[in-house]
Motif scaffolding. Structure first.
Motif, short mmCIF file in Angstrom:
data_model
loop_
_atom_site.label_atom_id
_atom_site.label_comp_id
_atom_site.label_asym_id
_atom_site.label_seq_id
_atom_site.Cartn_x
_atom_site.Cartn_y
_atom_site.Cartn_z
N GLY A 14 6.37 -3.35 -6.12
CA GLY A 14 5.39 -2.28 -6.10
C GLY A 14 5.15 -1.65 -7.46
N GLN A 15 5.64 -2.28 -8.50
CA GLN A 15 5.44 -1.77 -9.85
C GLN A 15 4.17 -2.38 -10.44
N SER A 16 3.50 -1.62 -11.26
CA SER A 16 2.26 -2.08 -11.90
C SER A 16 2.57 -3.13 -12.95
N SER A 17 1.75 -4.16 -13.00
CA SER A 17 1.91 -5.17 -14.06
C SER A 17 1.04 -4.78 -15.24
N GLY A 18 1.32 -5.36 -16.38
CA GLY A 18 0.52 -5.11 -17.57
C GLY A 18 -0.92 -5.55 -17.37
N MET A 19 -1.12 -6.66 -16.66
CA MET A 19 -2.47 -7.14 -16.41
C MET A 19 -3.26 -6.14 -15.56
N GLU A 20 -2.59 -5.56 -14.61
CA GLU A 20 -3.26 -4.58 -13.74
C GLU A 20 -3.69 -3.36 -14.55
N SER A 21 -2.82 -2.86 -15.43
CA SER A 21 -3.18 -1.69 -16.22
C SER A 21 -4.27 -2.04 -17.24
N ASN A 22 -4.29 -3.29 -17.73
CA ASN A 22 -5.36 -3.70 -18.64
C ASN A 22 -6.71 -3.68 -17.95
N ALA A 23 -6.74 -4.02 -16.67
CA ALA A 23 -7.99 -4.04 -15.91
C ALA A 23 -8.54 -2.64 -15.70
N GLU A 24 -7.71 -1.63 -15.84
CA GLU A 24 -8.13 -0.25 -15.61
C GLU A 24 -8.77 0.40 -16.84
N VAL A 25 -8.75 -0.29 -17.97
CA VAL A 25 -9.31 0.26 -19.20
C VAL A 25 -10.82 0.37 -19.04
N ASP A 26 -11.36 1.54 -19.39
CA ASP A 26 -12.79 1.77 -19.26
C ASP A 26 -13.38 1.97 -20.66
N PHE A 27 -14.26 1.07 -21.07
CA PHE A 27 -14.88 1.20 -22.37
C PHE A 27 -16.26 0.55 -22.33
N THR A 28 -17.06 0.88 -23.31
CA THR A 28 -18.40 0.32 -23.43
C THR A 28 -18.58 -0.21 -24.85
N ILE A 29 -19.14 -1.40 -24.95
CA ILE A 29 -19.46 -1.96 -26.25
C ILE A 29 -20.93 -1.64 -26.51
N SER A 30 -21.20 -0.95 -27.60
CA SER A 30 -22.58 -0.57 -27.92
C SER A 30 -23.40 -1.82 -28.27
#
Length: 59
Positions: A14-30
């Protein structure tokens, strides 16, 4: 234990993986940054690392 096996065990516990936390990153490329990326000069050689598919353009 390999990284994938370690991540699988974390998910089972039930622990978060690094891949899961990477998917949560919110950004926009101009649009301007996207044009810069599209026109980035291709790297001609990665030297001794050129044999790796990710660097050698074989992926």
């Amino acid at each position: 234990m390999g990284r994938c096996e370690s991540e699988r065990k974390q998910i089972q516990r039930g622990q978060s993986s690094g891949m899961e936390s990477n998917a949560e990153v919110d950004f926009t490329i101009s649009a301007e940054d996207m044009e810069t990326l599209k026109n980035f000069k291709k790297i001609e050689s990665y030297g001794a690392s050129s044999g790796f598919p990710v660097y050698g353009g074989k992926m």
